[in-house]
Scaffold this active site. Sequence first.
Site, PDB file in Angstrom:
ATOM      1  N   HIS A 104       0.821  -1.223   0.000  1.00  0.00           N
ATOM      2  CA  HIS A 104       0.000   0.000   0.000  1.00  0.00           C
ATOM      3  C   HIS A 104       0.853   1.271   0.000  1.00  0.00           C
ATOM      4  O   HIS A 104       0.316   2.369  -0.183  1.00  0.00           O
ATOM      5  CB  HIS A 104      -0.938   0.036   1.208  1.00  0.00           C
TER       6      HIS A 104
ATOM      7  N   ASP B 198      -2.578 -10.589  -2.533  1.00  0.00           N
ATOM      8  CA  ASP B 198      -3.183 -10.070  -1.304  1.00  0.00           C
ATOM      9  C   ASP B 198      -4.633  -9.679  -1.632  1.00  0.00           C
ATOM     10  O   ASP B 198      -4.919  -9.258  -2.748  1.00  0.00           O
ATOM     11  CB  ASP B 198      -2.390  -8.847  -0.825  1.00  0.00           C
TER      12      ASP B 198
ATOM     13  N   HIS C 139      -6.292  -7.230  -0.745  1.00  0.00           N
ATOM     14  CA  HIS C 139      -6.429  -5.786  -0.996  1.00  0.00           C
ATOM     15  C   HIS C 139      -5.614  -5.410  -2.232  1.00  0.00           C
ATOM     16  O   HIS C 139      -4.566  -6.002  -2.498  1.00  0.00           O
ATOM     17  CB  HIS C 139      -5.919  -4.992   0.213  1.00  0.00           C
TER      18      HIS C 139
ATOM     19  N   ASP D   9      -4.610 -12.798   3.130  1.00  0.00           N
ATOM     20  CA  ASP D   9      -5.875 -12.348   3.717  1.00  0.00           C
ATOM     21  C   ASP D   9      -7.082 -12.662   2.830  1.00  0.00           C
ATOM     22  O   ASP D   9      -8.211 -12.306   3.174  1.00  0.00           O
ATOM     23  CB  ASP D   9      -5.829 -10.856   4.086  1.00  0.00           C
TER      24      ASP D   9
HETATM   25 ZN   LIG Z   1      -4.256  -7.177   2.490  1.00  0.00          ZN
END
Ligand SMILES: [Zn+2]
Length: 308
Positions: free
Chosen positions: A125, A162, A164, A245
Amino acid sequence: MVTRLYTHPIYLEHLTPTGHPERPDRLRAIQRVLDAEEFAALERVEAPEGDPATITAVHPRLFVERLCQAVPESGLVGVDADTVLSQKSMLAAVTAVGAANAAVDDVFARRADNVFVASRPPGHHAEKATAMGFCLFNNAAIAARHAQTAHAAERVAIVDWDVHHGNGTQDIFWDDPSVLYCSTHQMPLFPGTGAKGETGAGNIVNAPLAPRSGSDLFRDAFLSRVLPALDAFAPDLIIISAGFDAHHLDPLAEINLTEDDFDWATGQLMDRAERHAAGRLVSLLEGGYDLQGLAFSVAAHVGRLMKG
Ligand SMILES: [Zn+2]
């Protein structure tokens, strides 16, 4: 197959508030599962500290200096609503960069066929000049750049599974066709980026998945979007932004994968690395917040890396 594992005790000293999902226990759970007999052949290496020049090759110097200056003498300081610094956070972050770069060095020097880096804080991120989403420095982006500058890699692919979207990695390589960024992720979900139409210089491949997509749609996205993009790009190195995740036990999302899906995806990327990149494959831990789901998933992933 020689598979290396990089980790370091300093990663346990990047502290987050009580109840924060990105916590030191994540690495303890990984360590416990990789202590099992079936992982005895893993080459365990203590992560070296990272070279600051590799960080400023990706992040502006002023951003790095401000982050260093924000590190508290004690307690915790917030960088944003869910990203914090403790006294040892910067040392942990620089050592996460060190491990990622060392992993790249290892696969180019053929000291290892592939490498898994169990580090924190995570990285995907972190944008060029913004630390966010539990991430300080973008480990995968720095490692990709390091492969280009230190090992003359022309094309590096980063595959991010991931749950996200890796907005940071996308931001850093948005207009850089020498790096392919492919991401499968839940949408809608934090950080909100990652639509199919976000394609950068033709080097960004986003495969968003609806909540409760499950194994079949995840594998479809890999087979129809990610793997063809890798074949067309023919990378010299594949880096995995390996967040776990998307596992069905994870509290932060609901793609509902199993550890078998991570085993399968790992095998697919090893096959592509073999085909295009002389097998060079580096995997960097990103998210994964249910300790059991994380441990099972890492065991499946590293087990596949070792077996070939
Ligand atoms: Zn994540």
